[in-house]
Structures are given as structure tokens and as C-alpha cells.
Design a protein around this motif. Structure first.
Motif, PDB file in Angstrom:
ATOM      1  N   ARG A  54      -5.935 -32.279  10.565  1.00  0.00           N
ATOM      2  CA  ARG A  54      -5.456 -32.814  11.900  1.00  0.00           C
ATOM      3  C   ARG A  54      -4.981 -32.764  12.845  1.00  0.00           C
ATOM      4  O   ARG A  54      -3.680 -31.710  12.820  1.00  0.00           O
ATOM      5  N   TYR A  55      -5.330 -32.725  14.740  1.00  0.00           N
ATOM      6  CA  TYR A  55      -4.125 -32.694  15.113  1.00  0.00           C
ATOM      7  C   TYR A  55      -3.200 -33.213  15.109  1.00  0.00           C
ATOM      8  O   TYR A  55      -2.771 -34.415  14.995  1.00  0.00           O
ATOM      9  N   ARG A 104     -12.756 -33.011  14.758  1.00  0.00           N
ATOM     10  CA  ARG A 104     -12.210 -32.590  13.927  1.00  0.00           C
ATOM     11  C   ARG A 104     -11.756 -33.557  12.050  1.00  0.00           C
ATOM     12  O   ARG A 104     -12.437 -33.096  11.175  1.00  0.00           O
TER      13      ARG A 104
END
Length: 694
Positions: A553-554, A219
Motif C-alpha cells: 500500500r502507499y 492499488r
């Protein structure tokens, strides 16, 4: 419960749970060292795990030293040992389970795979023989549920498949952890230490942990390589009211967005960015000039006082319903708490565990988002109890008075097929005395669970929607409006701890086209009068500049959801269907995995925002794994192993079949690492990684 033959032992996972069982049994207990005893019953406990798998050196002293010569390590018979710090309690438990006057053992460890494993290890190490063993399976710690669990306890053999999958899960983590961590450390540890100028590096890998690291790094790399693309939309300000364009001042105006249609001169041209914008500002200005005959001056956003008439092409009216969401499972709750309170999944789990132990909510480590038929029959009790909770009193009373709970078993909120171990997390309607003793955040988490639960008994929210298309000179403008007609369940959902935000104008944001305009009822009535062929004046045309946004982003919460739904990350459709509903890790372990990655300095979790980024060491480890055992970085592998464990638990495949596959995978991959000679080549990748870290 009473056994003429002898006493019954109740063994729980923790001392606090053992206390609840003792209370529910209503007997005169005397306190002993490590257990409670009455005339008929003995209640004892573990402290979580009392037994663990032995390290390789217990098989052979030579295995203490890490060496490629001793890999792959695949024991024929696995060894287990009592955890030194738990030795005293283990001896107590062992003595009780084997006591001559004990005939029945009630297994009261947590109702799940891990709880099953905790007891089975104790039973195995204690060498229990010739006792009746019954498994208690409960969904909450209320007295009623505890007694029901004891009464309905099944012979422990009915859980043999679950136990088998628990033993295999442990062996899998053990074999992959030991073989892969040793092989990669021996092969690449020196290179990493030399590169980072650190003392020594252990390459720590695991079935779930390394896959999550892969998700974080990929990611981040998508974000780094992302190039913003500007795009330009054209928005018309159109007056509604004043019939056929006369007396325009009498009406109110609304924004409408240009979109390409087949009639448009821009149809199928390379100038377009999606269907509602242009790649270059000049093209947006050209569209305005073509429609209005006016130039967009340098530095201006558009043109005013257009004096053009547009004709309504279509007016579409429709009703839209929004159903209450499904109930909480642990992953959904962890995600929402990460958003609402910026707390980690681990903190959320600790809070819900506390609420569970204080009898306020049902079992937290669940993957299900629905109720069982059996629970639906008794659900009025949970609702009734919530009349004692100030924030829910009015809703609970209304649901009971109008009997709004009666049909819940026939809705999507009840489905026995979607429950493996436990149903969704809901309030028990009890334990309010303890609510004052929990933290402020915990009481807010409780409110979140209660509101989600009560909302399923209310009808869907109803909206009315109007979509309008107007055309001028073959160019079309689109607008849609939405008004809430009946709030339905939405009246239950506003949290007491969030200040009401003013309704925003329209939902246009970033990359998307103008969503539904929020509008008041009076204006909505005005819009409803519009008919096809009506003429509406365009007052102004404006260029709105936007730009594409990189992937997000996570956060710790969204990562938990991504882990739960890992199957969706898999491109191969057949494999995706095969592991549907099979995530990576389990509801009980996902939070721990993130904690471990953070502790190892492989990822960074921002405490304030819960946003996850890779750490430099983590990205270097990613490169090492990618060059040696790449499947470890992908969701396919981890999710398919998890699916295999489910098959064992269901009895579809045997432990031997699973073990054969596992040993083959571990030995093949370990031997491949031993034979690789790619250390020097990795420096190039390490250099690439370093560019992103100061």
C-alpha cells in the motif's frame, strides 16, 4: 536600492517574512497598522492570498442553484474578489502601492508560481499604475540572501510567463472543480445517498485529487485480487577451507542457493518458479534426492551429513561503489520523514517551512535535488557555519580543512539545467540560536537535511564483492559476499536518534534470491583464496519455503514520491517521455491534496503508520468517475496538463492555446455526463465495493 524619485515598497507574502526584509534593510522603521515605514522604505505583507476567484453566483444569481441547465459554466471574463477576512489588509496594501510618494515596488512574495499569483492578483485588484515593479527571488531568508535578492531584482515583466501559468492553473482547477463536481453531484448524488442511506452527497472531484484517489483504489484492488504463490528454494551449506574437501572441520561454512542453469535437468521445465525455486515442494525434495541420494523425510526441512563434493565453477571478484545520494527536494524529504518519524507530508512541510523561516535551511517548496553553479562557489560558507552544530562539527571541519568542497561544481550534485525555481533543500549554516526553540521532531528533520548535505562532499563507499558458483551433478549453487572496504560518505549518515542495529546475516527476504552475505574481513580473506576447480564439501541441503507478496500500500510519503514521478505510471512510452519530470500537483500542493482526500472521507491515512487505504465513499466515488469521466482517474491526463503549464511558463505555448484546449475538454466532458443514463447500472458496482467494507 535608494530611489531619488520616491519611496520603495517591499511586499512579502507573510508578516514573518516582511520582518526579515525589514531587519535586512537596517533602517529606522516605525510600526504602523499593517505595515512598517522608514524614511526611504515601506514594508508590508499579504496573509497568503488576499484575493480569490469569484463563485459562479457572482456572475449571475441564477448560478447559485446547481442545475444541469446552466452547465458547462465557462466565463468569458473571469471575476475576482477580495477575501472578506482579508479586506482590511488589502485596503492597507492597495493604499501603499498607489501612494503618490512611492515609485518602486519590490515584489517579495514566495519565489514560485503560487507566490507570483498572490502578488499579481493584489496588483490587479489594487489597479496599480505607473510604478516600477521589481521581482525579488530568494532561496533562503538569511540577511545576505535577502540583500542579494533585492540588489539583483529583475523587472516583473520577466516573470510574465510564470504569472500566466499561475492564472491558468487556477482557472483549470476552478473550471474542472465547478463543472465536474456539479455535473456528477446532480447526476449521481441522489443514487449515492440512497445507496449509503446518507442525507446528501456532494461528489467532489479535482484534477489532481481524483487522480490520486484513482491510484489508491487501484492499488487496493491489486492487493485484494492478489493470490499468494508458495515457492520452494534449495539452500546448500558449503564448507570453505580444508583444501579440496579434506579436513572440512577446519573451515567455516556458507549458504549457497540453487539456481537453474542450462546444464540442469530442470532447465526450461514447467516446475520452476523463477530461476531459483520450484512451484511444488516435491520437486525441491526430488532435487535434493538426485544430488545426495537421500530422501527428505516427511516433516523435515532437508537432509544433513550429505557427504557430497561440489566443484567451484567460477570465482568472480569485483569492486562496487555506492555514491552519496542526491540532495533533498521536498518530495524526497517528505518520503523519508514519513518512514523515519511516521509524520504526514503536511507536517513535514510545516516543519521545513519553520526551519526556513528561522533561517536554518533554504527554500522548502523545491523539486530540484541539485545545487546551482552560483551556490557551489559560495558553499564553503554553509559548511563553515555547520561547525557551530554539534552533530556536524567534526565533518564540517574535515571538509573545510581538506578542501573537499572544491570540485563539487563538476559533480552530479550541481546542475543548473535541473533547477526550475530553486535548488535543493540544504542547511544555510546559520540560525542556530533558533534550533533550541523548535520541536524535537523538527530538530531531527534538520539533522536529516544536514547529514544528506555533508555526505555529498565525501567519496563513495567502496565494497569488495565475491561471487562463487559451485556445481555438483550438473546442478549449480550460487553465493555472493560483500565487505565494506572504505566507508566513504557512510560515516556521515548514521542518525543520532536511531540506535545502531546489529548487522543481519544475509539479505534473503520474501521473494528475492539470497542477496550478498555480509561477512567479516577474516572470512572474506579465506574466500579470496578459492580458485576454479577447488572442491568444497556440501554439509546439508535445506528446503526454504517462501511466498510471493502482494504490492505494498502507499504511505503518505511514498504517495508524494509517486505523485512527483507520475510519468512513470504511464504505459505509453512516447507520452511517458513527453511528460518526464512532470508530476501531478506541485511540491507546494501535494500534501494539501492528501489532506483534502482524508477530510472528504475518500481515503483513510493511518496516523501511526501513515499507510493509505481507500474509504468506502472514496471507492464509490471512484466508480462514479470511472463510469462518467474516466480520464480524471489517470496520471496521463493530470501530468499532461501539468506539462502544459510548464510550457506556458517557458513561453513555448501561449495562454490562449492552453485555454482553448482546457475549455474544449471541460465542455466536452461535462456534456457527456449530462447525456449519460447509467445511474441504475452503477448499483452493481456499488454492491461489489460494499463487499469489502463491514
Amino acid at each position: 536600492m535608494e530611489d531619488i524619485m520616491g519611496k520603495s515598497v517591499f511586499i512579502a507574502e507573510k508578516p514573518s517574512v516582511a520582518q526579515e526584509f525589514a531587519k535586512a534593510l537596517h533602517a529606522q522603521f516605525s510600526r504602523k497598522d499593517g505595515f512598517l515605514e522608514s524614511e526611504q522604505y515601506i514594508v508590508t505583507w499579504c496573509y497568503g492570498h488576499l484575493v480569490s476567484m469569484s463563485y459562479p453566483e457572482k456572475y449571475d444569481e441564477k448560478l447559485k442553484r446547481w442545475s444541469l441547465d446552466t452547465l458547462p459554466f465557462l466565463p468569458e471574463k473571469y471575476r475576482y474578489e477580495v477575501i472578506p477576512s482579508a479586506q482590511k489588509q488589502f485596503e492597507t496594501v492597495k493604499g501603499l502601492l498607489n501612494r503618490a510618494d512611492v515609485s518602486t515596488i519590490y515584489i517579495c512574495t514566495d519565489s514560485g508560481r503560487e507566490g507570483e499569483y498572490i502578488y499579481r492578483l493584489v496588483d490587479m485588484m489594487a489597479g496599480v499604475k505607473d510604478k516600477k515593479r521589481l521581482r525579488v527571488w530568494i532561496d533562503s531568508q538569511t540577511e545576505e540572501e535577502v540583500l542579494k535578492g533585492i540588489k539583483q531584482a529583475k523587472d516583473w515583466s520577466e516573470y510574465d510567463n510564470l504569472s500566466a501559468s499561475a492564472f491558468l492553473r487556477a482557472k483549470e482547477d476552478y473550471l474542472m472543480g465547478i463543472n465536474f463536481s456539479r455535473a456528477l453531484t446532480l447526476k449521481y448524488g441522489r443514487n449515492i445517498s440512497g445507496y449509503l442511506r446518507t442525507d446528501r452527497t456532494v461528489v467532489s472531484v479535482g484534477r489532481v485529487m481524483t487522480c490520486v484517489l484513482g491510484m489508491v483504489v487501484r492499488r487496493e484492488r491489486e492487493i485484494r485480487s492478489f493470490e499468494k504463490t508458495p515457492f520452494y528454494r534449495v539452500i546448500a551449506d558449503i564448507t570453505c577451507g580444508g583444501q579440496n574437501g579434506e579436513d572440512a572441520a577446519a573451515g567455516r561454512s556458507f549458504p549457497a542457493e540453487w539456481r537453474v542453469t542450462e546444464k540442469s535437468r530442470y532447465y526450461n521445465t514447467p516446475d520452476l518458479y523463477k530461476e531459483n525455486g520450484f512451484k511444488k515442494r516435491e520437486k525441491a525434495a526430488e532435487l535434493i534426492r538426485n544430488i545426495s541420494g537421500k530422501e527428505v523425510a516427511e516433516g523435515n526441512a532437508g537432509v544433513d551429513n550429505c557427504g557430497i563434493i561440489s566443484v567451484i565453477d567460477s570465482v568472480e571478484k569485483k569492486k562496487e561503489t555506492k555514491n552519496p545520494p542526491l540532495l533533498y527536494n521536498l518530495a524526497e524529504l517528505q518520503n523519508d520523514c514519513s518512514k523515519l518519524f511516521k509524520i504526514s507530508p503536511d507536517q513535514t512541510l510545516q516543519i521545513v517551512q519553520e526551519l526556513y523561516e528561522k533561517k536554518l535551511v533554504t527554500y522548502p517548496r523545491t523539486d530540484a535535488r541539485v545545487l546551482s553553479t552560483a551556490v557551489c562557489k559560495e558553499i564553503h560558507k554553509n559548511i563553515g557555519g555547520l561547525r557551530n552544530y554539534a552533530l556536524a562539527r567534526d565533518f564540517a571541519s574535515e571538509i573545510l580543512e581538506k578542501k573537499m568542497y572544491t570540485g563539487v561544481a563538476k559533480t552530479r550534485y550541481c546542475d543548473d539545467k535541473k533547477i526550475t525555481d530553486h535548488y535543493a533543500i540544504i542547511p544555510t549554516g546559520q540560525g542556530f540560536g533558533a534550533l533550541g526553540s523548535v520541536s524535537q521532531t523538527a530538530s531531527k528533520v534538520y539533522e536529516v537535511i544536514v547529514r544528506r548535505f555533508l555526505s555529498i562532499f565525501y567519496p563513495a563507499a567502496q565494497y569488495q564483492k565475491i561471487s562463487i558458483v559451485t556445481t555438483t551433478q550438473n546442478e549449480s549453487f550460487f553465493a555472493s559476499f560483500k565487505v565494506l572496504v572504505d566507508e566513504g560518505y557512510l560515516k556521515v549518515t548514521p542518525y543520532s536518534f536511531i540506535k545502531k542495529k546489529a548487522e543481519s546475516g544475509n539479505g534473503a527476504s520474501g521473494d528475492d534470491s539470497t542477496e550478498n552475505e555480509k561477512c567479516d574481513a577474516a572470512f572474506f580473506e579465506e574466500l579470496k583464496k578459492l580458485r576454479k576447480g577447488s572442491q568444497l564439501p556440501i554439509n546439508s541441503l535445506t528446503i526454504k519455503e517462501g511466498e510471493t507478496t502482494p504490492p505494498k500500500r502507499y504511505t503518505s510519503g511514498s504517495m508524494i514520491l509517486a505523485m512527483e514521478n507520475a510519468g512513470q505510471l504511464i504505459e505509453d512510452e512516447e507520452l511517458r517521455a513527453q511528460i518526464k519530470g512532470s508530476g501531478i500537483g506541485t511540491s507546494a500542493t501535494r500534501a494539501e491534496i492528501l489532506k483534502k482526500l482524508d477530510k472528504n472521507n475518500y481515503i483513510c491515512i493511518n496516523n501511526k503508520t501513515q499507510v493509505i487505504t481507500p474509504a468506502k465513499l472514496g471507492e464509490i466515488i471512484y466508480e462514479v468517475v470511472n463510469a462518467s469521466i474516466p480520464p480524471l482517474l489517470n496520471a496521463e491526463l493530470t501530468a499532461s496538463w501539468e506539462k502544459g503549464l510548464t510550457y506556458v511558463a517557458e513561453g513555448t505555448i501561449t495562454s490562449d492555446e492552453y485555454m482553448a484546449k482546457l475549455e474544449d475538454f471541460v465542455s466536452r466532458r461535462t456534456n457527456r455526463v449530462i447525456n449519460l443514463n447509467n445511474q441504475a447500472a452503477l448499483v452493481t458496482y456499488f454492491n461489489e465495493v460494499s463487499k469489502n467494507y463491514k
